[in-house]
Design a protein around this motif. Structure first.
Motif, PDB file in Angstrom:
ATOM      1  N   GLU A  74       5.062  36.083 -53.778  1.00 20.45           N
ATOM      2  CA  GLU A  74       5.349  37.287 -54.570  1.00 20.45           C
ATOM      3  C   GLU A  74       4.075  38.090 -54.810  1.00 20.45           C
ATOM      4  N   PRO A  90      11.689  19.806 -52.911  1.00 21.97           N
ATOM      5  CA  PRO A  90      12.215  21.171 -52.779  1.00 21.97           C
ATOM      6  C   PRO A  90      11.807  22.112 -53.915  1.00 21.97           C
ATOM      7  N   THR A  91      11.644  21.618 -55.097  1.00 19.26           N
ATOM      8  CA  THR A  91      11.271  22.473 -56.228  1.00 19.26           C
ATOM      9  C   THR A  91       9.834  22.959 -56.136  1.00 19.26           C
ATOM     10  N   TRP A  92       9.009  22.266 -55.364  1.00 22.27           N
ATOM     11  CA  TRP A  92       7.602  22.646 -55.235  1.00 22.27           C
ATOM     12  C   TRP A  92       7.449  24.056 -54.698  1.00 22.27           C
ATOM     13  N   ALA A  93       8.209  24.400 -53.667  1.00 26.50           N
ATOM     14  CA  ALA A  93       8.098  25.737 -53.083  1.00 26.50           C
ATOM     15  C   ALA A  93       8.427  26.799 -54.122  1.00 26.50           C
ATOM     16  N   ALA A  94       9.469  26.566 -54.906  1.00 29.35           N
ATOM     17  CA  ALA A  94       9.876  27.562 -55.903  1.00 29.35           C
ATOM     18  C   ALA A  94       8.829  27.723 -57.001  1.00 29.35           C
ATOM     19  N   THR A  95       8.177  26.640 -57.388  1.00 22.42           N
ATOM     20  CA  THR A  95       7.239  26.725 -58.509  1.00 22.42           C
ATOM     21  C   THR A  95       5.805  27.009 -58.082  1.00 22.42           C
ATOM     22  N   HIS A 135       6.294  30.105 -53.948  1.00 22.59           N
ATOM     23  CA  HIS A 135       6.959  31.412 -54.082  1.00 22.59           C
ATOM     24  C   HIS A 135       6.186  32.397 -54.957  1.00 22.59           C
ATOM     25  N   PRO A 136       5.573  31.965 -56.069  1.00 24.31           N
ATOM     26  CA  PRO A 136       4.761  32.919 -56.836  1.00 24.31           C
ATOM     27  C   PRO A 136       3.588  33.488 -56.036  1.00 24.31           C
TER      28      PRO A 136
END
Length: 87
Positions: free
Chosen positions: A73, A61-66, A69-70
């Motif tokens: 953006e 799950p943390t992969w998408a955020a790191t 998602h950038p």
């Protein structure tokens, strides 16, 4: 006489339309050609997109955020994103 392609009834395909910029289309074409050369099969853009989605789904799950998602953006900042900010 060639036989028509059969699609798996387990996994029916859902037609989608995606808009690409010229540079992202070039990337998709390169990935398609590289896969075709490596696998010995003609690999279309849809197979590339499905594979990338499956790859993303296998990540923690943390992969998408790191990682993802950038990049999203950056799409928003470049004005190549359709949608609106959630309220």
């Amino acid at each position: 006489m060639a036989r028509p392609k059969t699609l798996s009834k387990k996994h029916p395909l859902i037609p989608r339309t995606h808009s690409l910029t010229e540079d992202t289309n070039t990337i998709l074409q390169r990935l398609s050609q590289d896969a075709s050369d490596a696998l010995g099969w003609t690999v279309g853009g849809s197979a590339i997109v499905r594979s990338l989605l499956r790859y993303a789904d296998q990540q923690p799950p943390t992969w998408a955020a790191t990682a993802l998602h950038p990049l999203i953006e950056r799409e928003i900042a470049n004005g190549t994103f359709w949608g609106s900010k959630k309220k």
